[in-house]
Design a protein around this motif. Structure first.
Motif, PDB file in Angstrom:
ATOM      1  N   ALA A 240       0.733  -1.232   0.003  1.00 35.64           N
ATOM      2  CA  ALA A 240       0.037  -0.101  -0.120  1.00 35.64           C
ATOM      3  C   ALA A 240       0.969   1.319  -0.191  1.00 35.64           C
ATOM      4  CB  ALA A 240      -0.846   0.030   1.294  1.00 35.64           C
ATOM      5  N   PHE A 241       2.119   1.316   0.939  1.00 32.97           N
ATOM      6  CA  PHE A 241       2.691   2.279   0.826  1.00 32.97           C
ATOM      7  C   PHE A 241       3.494   2.508  -0.670  1.00 32.97           C
ATOM      8  CE2 PHE A 241       7.129   4.042   1.844  1.00 32.97           C
ATOM      9  CZ  PHE A 241       6.931   5.421   2.266  1.00 32.97           C
ATOM     10  N   THR A 242       3.821   1.534  -1.290  1.00 35.48           N
ATOM     11  CA  THR A 242       4.423   1.438  -2.554  1.00 35.48           C
ATOM     12  C   THR A 242       3.506   2.021  -3.662  1.00 35.48           C
ATOM     13  OG1 THR A 242       5.944  -0.396  -2.070  1.00 35.48           O
ATOM     14  CG2 THR A 242       5.538   0.401  -4.452  1.00 35.48           C
ATOM     15  N   ALA A 243       2.255   1.637  -3.739  1.00 38.91           N
ATOM     16  CA  ALA A 243       1.478   2.053  -4.593  1.00 38.91           C
ATOM     17  C   ALA A 243       1.057   3.402  -4.369  1.00 38.91           C
ATOM     18  CB  ALA A 243      -0.007   1.159  -4.433  1.00 38.91           C
ATOM     19  N   ALA A 244       1.122   3.796  -3.081  1.00 39.27           N
ATOM     20  CA  ALA A 244       0.558   5.266  -2.686  1.00 39.27           C
ATOM     21  C   ALA A 244       1.632   6.319  -3.360  1.00 39.27           C
ATOM     22  CB  ALA A 244       0.468   5.623  -1.397  1.00 39.27           C
ATOM     23  N   HIS A 245       3.092   6.126  -3.143  1.00 37.32           N
ATOM     24  CA  HIS A 245       4.225   7.111  -3.400  1.00 37.32           C
ATOM     25  C   HIS A 245       4.332   7.017  -4.600  1.00 37.32           C
ATOM     26  CE1 HIS A 245       7.440   4.135  -3.632  1.00 37.32           C
ATOM     27  NE2 HIS A 245       7.302   3.867  -2.403  1.00 37.32           N
ATOM     28  N   SER A 246       3.999   5.828  -5.452  1.00 37.46           N
ATOM     29  CA  SER A 246       4.234   5.651  -7.017  1.00 37.46           C
ATOM     30  C   SER A 246       2.919   6.568  -7.658  1.00 37.46           C
ATOM     31  CB  SER A 246       3.981   4.382  -7.468  1.00 37.46           C
ATOM     32  OG  SER A 246       4.873   3.683  -6.794  1.00 37.46           O
ATOM     33  N   ILE A 247       1.870   6.519  -7.128  1.00 37.31           N
ATOM     34  CA  ILE A 247       0.825   7.461  -7.725  1.00 37.31           C
ATOM     35  C   ILE A 247       1.335   9.035  -7.854  1.00 37.31           C
ATOM     36  CG2 ILE A 247      -1.554   8.420  -7.449  1.00 37.31           C
ATOM     37  CD1 ILE A 247      -2.183   5.482  -6.536  1.00 37.31           C
ATOM     38  N   THR A 248       1.611   9.550  -6.568  1.00 37.98           N
ATOM     39  CA  THR A 248       1.982  11.073  -6.525  1.00 37.98           C
ATOM     40  C   THR A 248       3.238  11.112  -7.053  1.00 37.98           C
ATOM     41  OG1 THR A 248       2.823  10.386  -4.108  1.00 37.98           O
ATOM     42  CG2 THR A 248       0.670  11.506  -4.290  1.00 37.98           C
ATOM     43  N   LEU A 249       4.102  10.095  -7.169  1.00 38.19           N
ATOM     44  CA  LEU A 249       5.413  10.716  -7.939  1.00 38.19           C
ATOM     45  C   LEU A 249       4.859  10.824  -9.509  1.00 38.19           C
ATOM     46  CD1 LEU A 249       8.448  10.620  -8.093  1.00 38.19           C
ATOM     47  CD2 LEU A 249       8.400   8.019  -8.373  1.00 38.19           C
ATOM     48  N   GLY A 250       4.091  10.094  -9.977  1.00 35.97           N
ATOM     49  CA  GLY A 250       3.747  10.252 -11.320  1.00 35.97           C
ATOM     50  C   GLY A 250       2.893  11.466 -11.465  1.00 35.97           C
ATOM     51  N   LEU A 251       1.911  11.884 -10.776  1.00 35.88           N
ATOM     52  CA  LEU A 251       1.239  12.921 -10.826  1.00 35.88           C
ATOM     53  C   LEU A 251       2.069  14.145 -10.758  1.00 35.88           C
ATOM     54  CD1 LEU A 251      -1.870  11.999  -8.700  1.00 35.88           C
ATOM     55  CD2 LEU A 251      -1.631  12.242 -11.256  1.00 35.88           C
ATOM     56  N   ALA A 252       2.805  14.269  -9.584  1.00 40.77           N
ATOM     57  CA  ALA A 252       3.746  15.223  -9.481  1.00 40.77           C
ATOM     58  C   ALA A 252       4.833  15.608 -10.615  1.00 40.77           C
ATOM     59  CB  ALA A 252       4.491  15.378  -8.186  1.00 40.77           C
ATOM     60  N   THR A 253       5.271  14.630 -11.059  1.00 38.69           N
ATOM     61  CA  THR A 253       6.120  14.582 -12.114  1.00 38.69           C
ATOM     62  C   THR A 253       5.745  15.373 -13.517  1.00 38.69           C
ATOM     63  OG1 THR A 253       7.638  12.630 -11.258  1.00 38.69           O
ATOM     64  CG2 THR A 253       8.026  13.321 -13.415  1.00 38.69           C
ATOM     65  N   PHE A 254       4.695  14.842 -13.753  1.00 41.31           N
ATOM     66  CA  PHE A 254       3.920  15.344 -14.944  1.00 41.31           C
ATOM     67  C   PHE A 254       3.077  16.635 -14.507  1.00 41.31           C
ATOM     68  CE2 PHE A 254       4.037  10.955 -16.248  1.00 41.31           C
ATOM     69  CZ  PHE A 254       4.379  10.992 -17.605  1.00 41.31           C
ATOM     70  N   GLY A 255       3.174  17.221 -13.306  1.00 36.28           N
ATOM     71  CA  GLY A 255       2.793  18.515 -13.250  1.00 36.28           C
ATOM     72  C   GLY A 255       1.406  18.728 -12.961  1.00 36.28           C
ATOM     73  N   TYR A 256       0.677  17.436 -12.663  1.00 34.92           N
ATOM     74  CA  TYR A 256      -0.833  17.646 -12.084  1.00 34.92           C
ATOM     75  C   TYR A 256      -0.814  18.000 -10.516  1.00 34.92           C
ATOM     76  CZ  TYR A 256      -1.594  15.240 -16.483  1.00 34.92           C
ATOM     77  OH  TYR A 256      -1.791  14.895 -17.883  1.00 34.92           O
ATOM     78  N   VAL A 257      -0.041  17.732  -9.723  1.00 35.60           N
ATOM     79  CA  VAL A 257      -0.117  18.076  -8.476  1.00 35.60           C
ATOM     80  C   VAL A 257       1.453  18.653  -7.888  1.00 35.60           C
ATOM     81  CG1 VAL A 257       0.025  17.027  -6.041  1.00 35.60           C
ATOM     82  CG2 VAL A 257      -1.428  15.905  -7.799  1.00 35.60           C
TER      83      VAL A 257
ATOM     84  N   LEU B 255      10.772   8.648 -14.762  1.00 35.43           N
ATOM     85  CA  LEU B 255       9.632   8.386 -13.863  1.00 35.43           C
ATOM     86  C   LEU B 255       9.730   6.548 -13.683  1.00 35.43           C
ATOM     87  CD1 LEU B 255       7.363   9.178 -12.213  1.00 35.43           C
ATOM     88  CD2 LEU B 255       5.835   9.081 -14.172  1.00 35.43           C
ATOM     89  N   LEU B 256       9.497   5.783 -14.703  1.00 34.11           N
ATOM     90  CA  LEU B 256       9.339   4.456 -14.652  1.00 34.11           C
ATOM     91  C   LEU B 256      10.577   3.974 -13.913  1.00 34.11           C
ATOM     92  CD1 LEU B 256       7.985   1.780 -15.136  1.00 34.11           C
ATOM     93  CD2 LEU B 256       9.392   1.909 -17.353  1.00 34.11           C
ATOM     94  N   PHE B 257      11.772   4.175 -14.473  1.00 34.74           N
ATOM     95  CA  PHE B 257      12.920   3.639 -13.646  1.00 34.74           C
ATOM     96  C   PHE B 257      13.633   4.135 -12.461  1.00 34.74           C
ATOM     97  CE2 PHE B 257      13.035   2.094 -18.051  1.00 34.74           C
ATOM     98  CZ  PHE B 257      13.466   0.703 -17.874  1.00 34.74           C
ATOM     99  N   PHE B 258      13.194   5.458 -12.163  1.00 32.74           N
ATOM    100  CA  PHE B 258      13.571   6.031 -10.804  1.00 32.74           C
ATOM    101  C   PHE B 258      12.660   5.405  -9.805  1.00 32.74           C
ATOM    102  CE2 PHE B 258      12.810   9.144  -7.532  1.00 32.74           C
ATOM    103  CZ  PHE B 258      13.954   9.381  -7.149  1.00 32.74           C
ATOM    104  N   ASN B 259      11.150   4.998 -10.190  1.00 35.96           N
ATOM    105  CA  ASN B 259      10.333   4.540  -9.436  1.00 35.96           C
ATOM    106  C   ASN B 259      10.869   3.201  -9.000  1.00 35.96           C
ATOM    107  OD1 ASN B 259       7.980   4.797  -7.838  1.00 35.96           O
ATOM    108  ND2 ASN B 259       7.194   3.445  -8.797  1.00 35.96           N
ATOM    109  N   ILE B 260      11.168   2.418  -9.980  1.00 32.74           N
ATOM    110  CA  ILE B 260      11.687   0.780  -9.951  1.00 32.74           C
ATOM    111  C   ILE B 260      12.889   1.114  -8.966  1.00 32.74           C
ATOM    112  CG2 ILE B 260      12.734  -0.918 -10.942  1.00 32.74           C
ATOM    113  CD1 ILE B 260      10.830  -0.503 -13.344  1.00 32.74           C
ATOM    114  N   GLY B 261      13.797   1.836  -9.151  1.00 34.73           N
ATOM    115  CA  GLY B 261      14.956   1.911  -8.251  1.00 34.73           C
ATOM    116  C   GLY B 261      14.643   2.017  -7.050  1.00 34.73           C
ATOM    117  N   VAL B 262      13.726   3.121  -6.636  1.00 30.17           N
ATOM    118  CA  VAL B 262      13.414   3.205  -5.417  1.00 30.17           C
ATOM    119  C   VAL B 262      12.736   2.066  -4.576  1.00 30.17           C
ATOM    120  CG1 VAL B 262      11.462   4.584  -3.861  1.00 30.17           C
ATOM    121  CG2 VAL B 262      12.902   5.712  -5.759  1.00 30.17           C
ATOM    122  N   GLU B 263      11.997   1.249  -5.628  1.00 26.80           N
ATOM    123  CA  GLU B 263      11.198   0.129  -4.916  1.00 26.80           C
ATOM    124  C   GLU B 263      12.327  -1.028  -4.432  1.00 26.80           C
ATOM    125  OE1 GLU B 263       8.317   0.603  -3.766  1.00 26.80           O
ATOM    126  OE2 GLU B 263       8.363   2.277  -5.114  1.00 26.80           O
ATOM    127  N   LEU B 264      13.230  -1.115  -5.430  1.00 29.42           N
ATOM    128  CA  LEU B 264      14.140  -2.103  -5.138  1.00 29.42           C
ATOM    129  C   LEU B 264      15.242  -1.566  -4.132  1.00 29.42           C
ATOM    130  CD1 LEU B 264      15.570  -2.893  -9.015  1.00 29.42           C
ATOM    131  CD2 LEU B 264      14.332  -4.187  -7.543  1.00 29.42           C
TER     132      LEU B 264
END
Length: 378
Positions: free
Chosen positions: A229-246, A316-325
């Motif tokens: 749940a923690f992983t899914a949540a910060h993945s969502i906001t990481l994507g939204l903020a990177t694309f400028g929506y948040v 966004l994709l590979f930075f997030n994968i690196g964070v999860e690893l």
């Protein structure tokens, strides 16, 4: 008969007494009680081992964390007329000594102070050459940073961006990659993967939050759900903020991240006192809620280096994968250490069980006050 050993006849009478039905029942009850007591002692040892391990981990996390420094500096290279160039780097609060003079290609020299000139948050280096920079040239930066995100503006108005890592104390900027783009996608994906992996392992407040979750949640399956749940949540906001929506100011976000650790520590203490709350019953809900904020912290660090628009999906994709690893590596290391402590039979007194939690909470509270003071000072 000797004092320490019974005779043969006495041994036979003792054996008959032991295996009388009544005595045998009492014996089995006693053995069961001892086994059950040993089981609870083992569970208690495992619980205490987790918290003692958290206490040890605290010494690796006792650093000032006003904001996330991703270890990468925003850099710009401008090509001017007459084979002149200006290289500038955003130093922020870092020391000028962090950015010594670049090593120029052959045929180029500095036209101003080789050590650079500071102007506000930027440090400038000016140089020129007998010719223009070509694809065969490499600009070498002996800077004490993990890497740079550079934006090159050529004389014809074209712009190219790229992320380059520190290798053996030198950040190499090959002009062929900067003229032809950011290089192949697999090279960029590798850079962002390692960037995310390194960032999470250096993000002490994020790791302390995960550690507090591991202390709070003792059930293996529930821990998996909570971390997911923690992983899914910060993945969502990481994507939204990177694309400028948040977009939220980094100061309040960092303050609430620290406060989230304090909240978890309070809930751990309450659970130890027998006050079971929603956090203890449904920890994955709390992890998801705070994970949204932690994702904004990741996004703030990633956006500061200035991503090329064409690289945003890869970054966004590979930075997030690196964070999860990196996060999974941390969780696995903690679980293996706890398992090792349990196997060797190390037990700790009950009075020290909450010491790691209090220390984590104290450090998080310090960060909260420190970051709040920084907001007020602005």
């Amino acid at each position: 008969m000797s004092r320490g050993f019974p005779s043969a006849k006495e041994g036979e009478r003792l054996e008959e007494k032991i295996w009388k039905p009544g005595f045998k029942s009492q014996y089995l009850k006693a053995m069961s009680s001892l086994a059950l007591r040993g089981h609870f002692r083992l569970v208690r040892c495992q619980k205490t081992a987790t918290e003692i391990l958290a206490f040890i981990a605290m010494f690796f996390f006792c650093g000032i964390a006003l904001a996330h420094d991703i270890g990468v500096s925003k850099t710009e290279l401008h090509e001017l007329s007459g084979n002149k160039y200006t290289l500038r780097v955003l130093t922020g609060a870092l020391s000028e000594a962090t950015f010594p003079a670049p090593k120029l290609p052959e045929g180029f020299w500095f036209t101003a102070n080789p050590r650079g000139n500071q102007a506000g948050p930027w440090k400038f280096f000016e140089f020129r050459g007998e010719r223009t920079l070509t694809a065969e040239d490499i600009l070498r930066l002996p800077w004490r940073r993990d890497g740079v995100m550079i934006n090159v503006v050529w004389a014809d108005g074209s712009e190219v961006r790229g992320l380059f890592k520190n290798e053996a104390g030198i950040i190499n900027l090959p002009m062929n990659e900067l003229r032809a783009g950011s290089g192949p996608w697999w090279a960029a994906s590798k850079r962002y993967l390692f960037l995310g992996f390194e960032h999470i392992l250096e993000g002490f407040d994020h790791l302390l939050f995960v550690l507090a979750l591991m202390i709070l949640v003792r059930n293996g399956w529930m821990l998996v759900k909570t971390i997911t749940a923690f992983t899914a949540a910060h993945s969502i906001t990481l994507g939204l903020a990177t694309f400028g929506y948040v977009k939220l100011p980094s100061g309040p976000v960092e303050t609430v991240i620290a406060l989230s650790i304090v909240f978890l520590c309070v809930e751990i203490v309450h659970a130890a006192q027998g006050r079971v709350s929603l956090t203890h019953r449904y920890p994955w809900i709390i992890a998801f809620a705070f994970g949204l904020l932690h994702g904004l912290g990741f996004a703030g660090a990633l956006s500061e280096i200035g991503l090329a628009r064409g690289e945003i999906p890869i970054a966004l994709l590979f930075f997030n994968i690196g964070v999860e690893l990196g996060q999974l590596t941390f969780v696995f290391a903690i679980l293996m250490a706890v398992k090792t402590i349990s196997m060797i039979g190390v037990c700790f007194p009950r009075r020290v069980e909450l010491v790691p939690t209090y220390l984590i909470g104290a450090l998080a509270m310090y960060w909260t006050l420190e970051r709040s003071a920084a907001i007020v000072a602005l």
